[in-house]
Design an enzyme around this catalytic site. Sequence first.
Site, mmCIF file in Angstrom:
data_model
loop_
_atom_site.group_PDB
_atom_site.id
_atom_site.type_symbol
_atom_site.label_atom_id
_atom_site.label_comp_id
_atom_site.label_asym_id
_atom_site.label_seq_id
_atom_site.Cartn_x
_atom_site.Cartn_y
_atom_site.Cartn_z
ATOM 1 N N ARG A 7 69.198 24.268 -33.744
ATOM 2 C CA ARG A 7 70.334 25.182 -33.898
ATOM 3 C C ARG A 7 69.913 26.647 -33.911
ATOM 4 N NH1 ARG A 7 72.288 21.443 -38.195
ATOM 5 N NH2 ARG A 7 73.603 19.971 -37.076
ATOM 6 N N ASP A 31 45.153 29.551 -25.686
ATOM 7 C CA ASP A 31 43.805 29.312 -26.191
ATOM 8 C C ASP A 31 43.673 28.035 -27.010
ATOM 9 O OD1 ASP A 31 45.104 30.067 -28.531
ATOM 10 O OD2 ASP A 31 43.857 31.840 -28.885
ATOM 11 N N HIS A 34 46.197 29.621 -31.103
ATOM 12 C CA HIS A 34 47.491 30.198 -31.449
ATOM 13 C C HIS A 34 48.647 29.298 -31.040
ATOM 14 C CE1 HIS A 34 44.996 33.810 -31.600
ATOM 15 N NE2 HIS A 34 45.909 34.292 -32.409
ATOM 16 N N ASP A 56 44.278 36.872 -27.719
ATOM 17 C CA ASP A 56 44.147 37.578 -28.989
ATOM 18 C C ASP A 56 42.660 37.646 -29.335
ATOM 19 O OD1 ASP A 56 44.925 38.856 -31.341
ATOM 20 O OD2 ASP A 56 45.014 36.994 -32.466
ATOM 21 N N GLY A 92 42.496 35.588 -35.621
ATOM 22 C CA GLY A 92 42.434 35.818 -34.184
ATOM 23 C C GLY A 92 41.698 34.663 -33.527
#
Length: 181
Positions: A7, A31, A34, A56, A92
């Site tokens: 929703r 990667d 992430h 990143d 990262g």
Amino acid sequence: MPQPHHRDVGVVGLITNPKTEQTPYFGLISDGVHVDPSMVTFAYRSNPDKCILVTDAMHLIGLPDGTYKWDQQEITKTGPILYLKGTKTLAGAATTLPQCVRNLMKWANVPLAKAVKTVTNTPSISIGKQDCKGFLNAGCDADLVVLDTKGFVKKIYKLGKLVKPIDEDHPDNKKHKYIYI
């Protein structure tokens, strides 16, 4: 980014909404740190012409696993994953853009040319620079990356000058090296 819900679809709905005339360009970190490979595939396939691969990646690319100082904090590197020391807080990743291209090829079963488009043509078009960047056309900057058929970097030309890289992720290489000529 909030998780998509049936929703409240959030960003996923924005890039896949059939009612949206001007679907935005979107950055995708392929990667596996992430974004899970299945979500990379889902996002890419939802709108391949608007997908821009990004990374990143941090300054720890190419360094061995371990703990490194960063400003007032310490980062623990384990493979491509970077966490704040002693936590599960993602700091990262240490994944190169060529590796992200190879990941997209593998995970979404995308040919090399289409994967490369996500880091060349599409970003250029997204910022209106297609007349000078991201294409092999007259008038464009002489920036060129030569890849082998598996997506590993063989040569880089920046403004027409050769920069000889060794793709750090290539199985034959142990260290990341750049030789400037």
